[in-house]
Design an enzyme around this catalytic site. Structure first.
Site, short mmCIF file in Angstrom:
data_model
loop_
_atom_site.label_atom_id
_atom_site.label_comp_id
_atom_site.label_asym_id
_atom_site.label_seq_id
_atom_site.Cartn_x
_atom_site.Cartn_y
_atom_site.Cartn_z
N LYS A 100 0.84 -1.21 0.00
CA LYS A 100 0.00 0.00 0.00
C LYS A 100 0.87 1.25 0.00
CE LYS A 100 -1.80 1.76 4.03
NZ LYS A 100 -1.55 3.20 4.20
N ASN A 101 1.86 1.29 0.88
CA ASN A 101 2.61 2.53 1.06
C ASN A 101 3.63 2.78 -0.05
OD1 ASN A 101 1.15 3.13 3.28
ND2 ASN A 101 2.79 2.79 4.78
N ARG A 119 -4.64 10.46 4.67
CA ARG A 119 -3.57 11.42 4.81
C ARG A 119 -2.64 11.44 3.60
NH1 ARG A 119 -0.13 13.96 8.21
NH2 ARG A 119 2.03 13.43 7.83
N CYS A 168 -5.54 8.11 9.65
CA CYS A 168 -5.59 7.46 10.96
C CYS A 168 -5.45 8.50 12.07
CB CYS A 168 -4.44 6.47 11.09
SG CYS A 168 -4.78 4.89 10.34
N ARG A 223 0.10 14.59 13.33
CA ARG A 223 0.47 14.35 11.93
C ARG A 223 0.33 15.56 11.01
NH1 ARG A 223 -1.43 8.58 9.90
NH2 ARG A 223 0.64 8.49 9.07
N ASP A 271 3.62 20.09 7.85
CA ASP A 271 4.43 21.32 7.79
C ASP A 271 5.78 21.11 7.11
OD1 ASP A 271 4.81 19.68 10.11
OD2 ASP A 271 6.18 21.20 10.89
N LEU A 272 6.37 19.92 7.30
CA LEU A 272 7.70 19.68 6.71
C LEU A 272 7.62 19.62 5.18
CD1 LEU A 272 9.01 16.99 9.25
CD2 LEU A 272 9.56 19.42 9.21
N ASP A 285 4.33 0.90 12.02
CA ASP A 285 3.15 0.24 11.46
C ASP A 285 3.03 -1.23 11.88
OD1 ASP A 285 2.44 2.57 10.23
OD2 ASP A 285 2.94 1.94 8.19
N ILE A 321 7.54 7.21 17.08
CA ILE A 321 7.20 7.95 15.86
C ILE A 321 5.93 8.79 16.03
CG2 ILE A 321 6.79 7.78 13.36
CD1 ILE A 321 9.49 6.65 14.04
N ARG A 364 -9.16 -0.20 4.58
CA ARG A 364 -8.40 0.89 3.96
C ARG A 364 -7.01 0.43 3.58
NH1 ARG A 364 -6.92 5.01 7.82
NH2 ARG A 364 -5.32 5.18 6.24
#
Ligand code: UD1
Length: 426
Positions: free
Chosen positions: A22-23, A97, A121, A126, A129-130, A313, A335, A405
């Site tokens: 997925k990622n 996200r 999530c 989260r 800004d970066l 994760d 994290i 999801r």
């Protein structure tokens, strides 16, 4: 809305193939925006977030072959030449996200973008800004209007910049790498994410004609090119799905062959489960996971960290396995600040866990017993299903959409291995 009903107490047996990641698929779909020709992605998993990303591309004017209705091939061809509405509206992205991943590509390709601030999530604040600071350094400007980020690239396009991320950010690195692929000059990214999915995205971009050096290290250099072409690319296997299935054997016992395991991408996870006493044996590209259901695992401490450390994760699924281990495990989440929502639910099954800030102390118990449960986020829902596999009696899991999801039909996969999970309408 669906819910799952799990009959616990059945060890797992059989073999199953690891789905595409997925990622990796999410940034790869976003990368298609950069291409002048079609991008064909092979090994796309069928899951909710990717369907959302597909709908988003279609909303903007692109097209995606209907891969989730396309038999077992799991191939998507994405055509983005006709994108004329570079917008990601709230309705489409409120659950995801990763929608922020279209920002860099849209700015690079269309010179403007309007992207709803991301949801996803509920595992922490989260911010993005970066991502925004880095894109500003490349010349982009931003306004916030009605919950949307309205962004514009300078005349003549984004400019190369020297970016330094103060925190390692996975999608932030991907976003900037994609934006830089078409920017003017050489962009460098320091403290870049080294996650395998970042490498997979970078390799696909290289196949499309991008010039990227340093993939898999924390220093990236991206030399912008005038255009990128379409390509065909195979999405890497999902190390988190594979880890979840390993955790399933750890918690329920049994013997499962995981076909197409991404060993290198998950060495930390494999090592941690091996030290807890789970038998793990490489057989070519496959991994055999084995545990005698009568022989508990040994408790292990674990701290999440960016790659190559133990992935956040997998924290919830690892904790599910530790609830039945012999001894005490200290699980530390570094994290995200709010990623222990599974703890209260695991306790409803009889787990002994105490929480202090970002540290959970898990005291192994002899048995768990079934209970009604509610999923709070994607990986938490997976951990609850795993614990329910080992709990005596029946458990139910509400709000399964969190699970759907991010997993390619995890309940069906587990059932093919002998689990007893039923899907019902709530
Ligand atoms: C990605 C993964 C997610 C995984 C996470 C960490 C995808 C689609 N999602 O999420 O599954 O859990 O990496 O491995 O790939 N941060 C900021 N500002 C920013 C960006 C991040 O403060 O602009 C913070 C976050 O709040 C978090 C940390 O940085 O504390 C790492 O987050 P990041 O790596 O960006 O996570 P995602 O890319 O969103």
């Amino acid at each position: 809305m669906d819910r799952l009903v799990v009959e616990g107490g059945f060890p797992l047996k059989g073999e199953t193939r690891v789905s595409g990641a997925k990622n990796a698929a999410l940034p790869l779909m976003a990368a298609s925006i950069l291409a002048d020709g079609p991008l064909t992605l092979v090994n796309i998993p069928r899951l909710g977030d990717l369907r959302t990303m597909g709908r988003l591309i279609a909303f903007m004017g692109g097209s995606v072959s209907p891969f989730w209705e396309n038999g077992e091939a799991e191939v998507a061809t994405i055509e983005t030449r006709n994108i004329d509405r570079p917008e990601a509206p709230h309705e489409l992205v409120k659950t995801m996200r990763a929608s922020a991943l279209v920002l860099g590509p849209l700015l690079a390709k269309c010179g403007r973008a309007k992207v709803s601030l991301p949801g996803g999530c509920a595992i922490g604040v989260r911010p993005i800004d970066l991502h925004l600071t880095a894109l500003k350094e490349m010349g982009a400007t931003f306004d916030l209007s009605g919950g949307d980020i309205v962004a514009a690239a300078p005349k003549g396009g984004l400019k190369a910049a020297r970016i330094r991320f103060e925190t390692v950010t996975v999608t932030g690195t991907e976003n900037i790498m994609m934006a830089a692929a078409l920017a003017d000059g050489v962009t460098t990214i320091s403290n870049a994410a080294k996650e395998p999915e970042v490498v997979d995205t970078g390799e696909a971009l290289i196949k499309m004609g991008a010039k990227i050096e340093g993939l898999g290290t924390d220093e990236l250099a991206i030399e912008g090119v005038p255009s990128l072409s379409g390509a065909e690319y195979r999405v890497m296997p999902d190390r988190i799905e594979a880890g979840t299935l390993i955790a399933a054997v750890a918690v329920a016992g049994g013997e499962v062959l995981l076909k197409g395991t991404p060993f290198k991408a998950m060495a930390g996870v494999i090592e941690k489960f091996a030290s807890s006493g789970l038998a793990l044996e490489a057989q070519g590209d496959d991994l055999l996971a084995r545990r005698d259901p009568l022989e508990p695992l040994k408790a292990q401490d674990m701290t999440t960290s960016p790659f190559p450390g133990f992935p956040t994760d997998m924290q919830a699924q690892f904790m599910a396995a530790m609830t039945l281990a012999r001894g005490v495990s200290i699980v530390t989440e570094t994290i995200f600040e709010n990623r222990f929502m599974h703890v209260a639910e695991l306790k409803r099954l009889g787990a002994d866990i105490s929480l202090e800030g970002r540290v959970a102390v898990v005291r192994g118990v002899k048995s768990l017993s079934g209970a009604p449960l509610t999923a709070s986020d994607l990986r938490a829902s997976a951990s609850l299903i795993l614990a329910a596999l080992a709990a005596k009696g029946q458990s139910s899991l509400a709000r399964v959409y969190h699970l759907d999801r991010g997993y390619n039909r995890l309940d069906r996969k587990l059932n093919s291995l002998g689990a007893k999970i039923r899907r019902e309408k709530e």
